[in-house]
Write a protein that holds these residues in place. Structure first.
Motif, PDB file in Angstrom:
ATOM      1  N   LEU A 126      -4.313  -3.701  -1.894  1.00 33.18           N
ATOM      2  CA  LEU A 126      -3.310  -2.766  -1.401  1.00 33.18           C
ATOM      3  C   LEU A 126      -2.953  -1.708  -2.434  1.00 33.18           C
ATOM      4  O   LEU A 126      -2.615  -0.576  -2.070  1.00 33.18           O
ATOM      5  CB  LEU A 126      -2.064  -3.524  -0.942  1.00 33.18           C
ATOM      6  N   TYR A 146      -8.290  -6.038   3.683  1.00 34.52           N
ATOM      7  CA  TYR A 146      -7.038  -6.781   3.497  1.00 34.52           C
ATOM      8  C   TYR A 146      -6.708  -7.604   4.746  1.00 34.52           C
ATOM      9  O   TYR A 146      -6.360  -8.785   4.649  1.00 34.52           O
ATOM     10  CB  TYR A 146      -5.898  -5.816   3.179  1.00 34.52           C
ATOM     11  N   ASP A 157       0.826  -1.206   0.000  1.00 33.94           N
ATOM     12  CA  ASP A 157       0.000   0.000   0.000  1.00 33.94           C
ATOM     13  C   ASP A 157       0.860   1.256   0.000  1.00 33.94           C
ATOM     14  O   ASP A 157       0.591   2.213  -0.733  1.00 33.94           O
ATOM     15  CB  ASP A 157      -0.960  -0.010   1.189  1.00 33.94           C
ATOM     16  N   MET A 201      -7.916  -1.383   3.823  1.00 34.99           N
ATOM     17  CA  MET A 201      -6.938  -1.983   4.730  1.00 34.99           C
ATOM     18  C   MET A 201      -7.599  -2.964   5.699  1.00 34.99           C
ATOM     19  O   MET A 201      -7.008  -3.997   6.043  1.00 34.99           O
ATOM     20  CB  MET A 201      -6.195  -0.890   5.499  1.00 34.99           C
TER      21      MET A 201
END
Length: 395
Positions: free
Chosen positions: A355, A328, A77, A325
């Protein structure tokens, strides 16, 4: 002149790899990214062909090399946030990708025949897969984090914000274009007493929603938006406009206008791009969202010209960074359940998808907008409702 020997060819290949490696080093330096560095956004390269794949195929080459395990970063990211803030994507424009851009501009890649492909390729991966990644309501769009402490709260805050922006009242009929797993419809029926019709191109989504919300006044249809022709008090479309395509923006808005009562409201929730002339990312198009395309503010404005009054435009793309996030983290935690079914290359593909998008929102390279439209203008003016903290069910 004699043919080069195998030794000479090897030396040439090594020399070319070295030249491309140095070019990549210099390019990444512009984004403060190092090859072999020790910062979270630096990368480690395990295969000498990575620079060639990047310069010949752009993000397709970069993404496929990552899927193959040929390079790594501790924080993908942050890597993408750095390179997109430095606009490195604009500095690598391989000729081999020019055809992708030409197709996007000239062809209708979201025609009636093609429109169903993204449902089959992306949304029908399996409801158990998405349930492991998303909130309990299976809301696959940007959450609204103001006043929220976890994903479930943030998604309900977003759903409630939409309902309040639309001014929903008991007895109204709501059309949800691209209803997903029915989170908005279920929430609107439970909390605001409305009846809803939702359309989707995913069989998996429709089946899950019908079971989840049995007993509520909701109807889920497997249907393309272009064939809808009945009247509703309110319309919402959340995270679906990204699949419509520039050739169909005006058609989409015309459908919304014919289906909305004259005193109704229409809310459009969509990811957007900063430049009108940019085409969809070729890696995302190939592996994640076939035939997808992000609209610009100007393209949406053109599409609603003389059809709607723009009552409100709300931008909160930074909230998508945080949403992605959390998705993820959920995906990684659940991965052991799906490893045998989906395989390691899928894991790296999905990691790259989540990401890279988080990094793009962090870099403000892409945006998240909620638009509110009315057919004739709200008498006295439209007022956006204030923020309201929404507790989870049972809290």
């Amino acid at each position: 002149m004699s043919d080069p020997t195998s030794s000479e060819r090897r030396e040439h290949n090594v020399s070319e790899e070295s030249r491309l490696h140095q070019m990549l080093v210099e390019l990444l330096e512009k984004a403060d990214v190092r090859i072999g560095g020790d910062r979270p956004w630096d990368i480690r390269v395990f295969d000498g062909k990575v620079p060639e794949r990047v310069f010949s195929m752009g993000n397709v080459g970069l993404g496929e090399a990552y899927m193959d395990g040929h390079w790594e970063a501790d924080r993908l990211d942050e890597f993408f946030s750095h390179i997109l803030r430095a606009h490195l994507d604009r500095k690598v424009q391989p000729l081999r990708l020019a055809f992708h851009g030409l197709r996007a501009r000239l062809l209708n890649r979201q025609s009636l025949k093609r429109a169903w492909r993204v449902g089959e390729a992306h949304y029908d991966l399996g409801n158990d897969f998405y349930a492991a990644m998303l909130d309990p309501r299976m809301t696959y769009s940007c959450a609204y984090w103001e006043g929220a402490s976890d994903l479930a709260q943030a998604q309900e805050a977003k759903l409630d914000l939409i309902c309040r922006k639309l001014g929903l009242e008991p007895g109204m009929r709501l059309l949800d274009i691209g209803c997903g797993w029915g989170s908005l419809m279920g929430y609107a029926a439970e909390r605001y007493g409305v009846e809803c019709v939702g359309i989707t191109i995913s069989k998996e989504q429709a089946a899950w929603a019908q079971q989840r919300y049995a007993g509520l006044p909701l109807e889920f249809r497997l249907q393309d938006y272009r064939s809808v022709d009945e009247r509703f008090d309110r319309i919402a479309s959340v995270g679906m406009f990204e699949h419509v395509g520039r050739k169909n923006y005006r058609i989409f808005m015309e459908v919304a206008r014919r289906c909305l009562t004259d005193d109704g409201l229409f809310l459009l929730h969509s990811i957007g791009k900063n430049q009108r002339d940019l085409v969809s990312d070729a890696w995302v198009d190939k592996y994640i969202f076939p035939n997808g395309e992000l609209p610009s503010v100007g393209q949406i404005g053109d599409a609603v010209d003389d059809l709607f009054v723009v009552e409100d435009l709300h931008s909160f793309g930074a909230d998508y960074d945080r949403t992605l996030m959390v998705w993820y983290d959920n995906f990684e935690a659940a991965w052991p359940r799906f490893r045998d079914r989906l395989g390691e290359r899928f894991r790296r593909m999905w990691r790259y998808y989540l990401l890279s998008f988080a990094g793009a929102f962090r870099a403000r390279d892409i945006q998240l907008w909620q638009w509110v439209f009315s057919p004739e203008g709200v008498p006295g003016g439209y007022r956006r409702p204030g923020t309201k903290t929404v507790a989870r069910d049972g809290a």
